[in-house]
Design an enzyme around this catalytic site. Structure first.
Site, mmCIF file in Angstrom:
data_model
loop_
_atom_site.group_PDB
_atom_site.id
_atom_site.type_symbol
_atom_site.label_atom_id
_atom_site.label_comp_id
_atom_site.label_asym_id
_atom_site.label_seq_id
_atom_site.Cartn_x
_atom_site.Cartn_y
_atom_site.Cartn_z
ATOM 1 C CD GLU A 145 14.971 27.338 -22.389
ATOM 2 O OE1 GLU A 145 13.937 27.604 -22.910
ATOM 3 O OE2 GLU A 145 15.832 27.890 -23.282
ATOM 4 C CE LYS A 201 8.885 32.458 -26.214
ATOM 5 N NZ LYS A 201 9.516 33.074 -27.337
ATOM 6 C CB SER A 258 15.411 39.012 -24.328
ATOM 7 O OG SER A 258 15.260 38.027 -23.413
ATOM 8 C CB ALA A 259 12.122 39.642 -19.941
ATOM 9 C CG ASP A 260 15.992 35.789 -21.375
ATOM 10 O OD1 ASP A 260 14.934 35.576 -21.027
ATOM 11 O OD2 ASP A 260 16.353 35.144 -22.514
ATOM 12 C CE LYS A 298 16.912 31.388 -28.491
ATOM 13 N NZ LYS A 298 16.851 31.791 -26.967
#
Length: 316
Positions: free
Chosen positions: A25, A86, A140-142, A159
């Site tokens: 990334e 981002k 998060s969209a993760d 995290k």
């Protein structure tokens, strides 16, 4: 019409020849590390893969083109241009149509890596459910991206500034497979142990690939998260971590920091109030994940597992 996804010559050749490739990334370069350390770290990350016979594919959007594999000038632009934003999955189409430049998050990187035909992706820490999400719905969209992409992600867990227990619960709900690499304890990003256990443990890259093969056989289009902790002696001091985290969360609330600004704010707070120790741990854990990602990619390629589908992307 200008190509919207472009593979570098090196990445395109490696995929065509069945050689190992690892996606990286770019948000860690633009927003996760301070200048000028970020560019040096980005070059170091790529060199770790190149030195082991693996092709790095750092991913970013540059002038509206999603680039899978950057040259040194492009890497420097992501590191040095303050106008780089981002870019998550929701931002990709607007960024492309408006010829913008952006660093890709875990979610966007995973999507573009999959579109290019890359199976292994190494990152630092995964996004997840934010603290207080029951009121803010901040997640998060993760997680959503990994719930729909058959890609293997190597990270040092979630995290620690996030709600780690809630994140693990969400990953279970989304059927994201979590493997502890030589550990049964879920890593806590800066910390080797978040205090939470995992159901599945693997000891070697070959075992990770066995899970990948089995998941493909079941046609499970979900990510595999390989949770790879730093050795205990390299983690951030736990007492320092807990104190700074409490202070950082209080400061963020007081200043009204929310949404996508939260993570950069908290990471910067950690850097300042740990005397730079968190920065060194961040670079160390990212490098640790990249090395393991390279080992998994080499094993995947050794078995002749197909990576790039026909027409995966345009060669740069």
């Amino acid at each position: 019409m200008m190509s919207r996804i472009a593979l570098s010559d090196a990445v395109a050749a490696a995929l065509a020849e069945g050689r190992p490739v690892v996606a990286l990334e770019s948000t860690i370069i633009s927003h996760g590390l301070p200048r000028p350390r970020n560019l040096a770290a980005a070059r170091h990350f790529e060199s770790l893969l190149l030195g082991s016979g693996v092709t790095p594919a750092t991913i970013a959007v540059i002038d509206g083109v999603a680039r899978v594999g950057l040259n040194d000038a492009q890497l420097a632009r992501i590191a040095e241009d303050p106008g780089v934003t981002k870019v998550s999955v929701r931002d990709l189409a607007p960024a492309m149509t408006q010829r913008a430049s952006g660093a890709t998050t875990v979610a966007a990187t995973a999507l573009l890596a999959h579109r290019a035909g890359i199976r292994v992706f190494s990152t630092g820490g995964l996004g997840g459910v934010h603290r207080g999400a029951a009121q803010s719905f901040d997640e998060s969209a993760d997680l959503v991206a990994l719930a729909g992409l058959p890609i293997t992600v190597v990270s040092a867990g979630t995290k620690s500034i996030l709600d780690v227990p809630a994140t693990l619960e969400r990953m279970e709900t989304l059927s994201i497979t979590v493997l502890g690499y030589r550990t049964s304890r879920y890593p806590g990003f800066y910390l080797a142990d978040s205090g939470l256990g995992m159901d599945w443990r693997v000891e070697t890259p070959a075992e990770v690939v066995e899970v990948m093969v089995a998941q493909d056989a079941l046609d499970l289009r979900r990510a595999i998260l390989v949770a790879n902790p730093l050795p205990g002696e390299k983690q951030l001091d736990p007492a320092l971590h807990d104190r700074v985290l409490a202070d950082a969360l209080g400061r963020a609330e007081a200043e009204g920091v929310t949404g996508k600004d939260t993570t950069p704010f908290l990471l910067a707070y950690f850097r300042e109030h740990t005397g730079g120790a968190s920065l060194e741990v961040n670079v160390e854990l990212a490098a640790n994940n990249i090395v393991l990602g390279g080992q998994i990619a080499r094993e995947w390629a050794r078995r002749g597992a197909p990576d790039a589908p026909a027409g995966a992307g345009d060669r740069d």
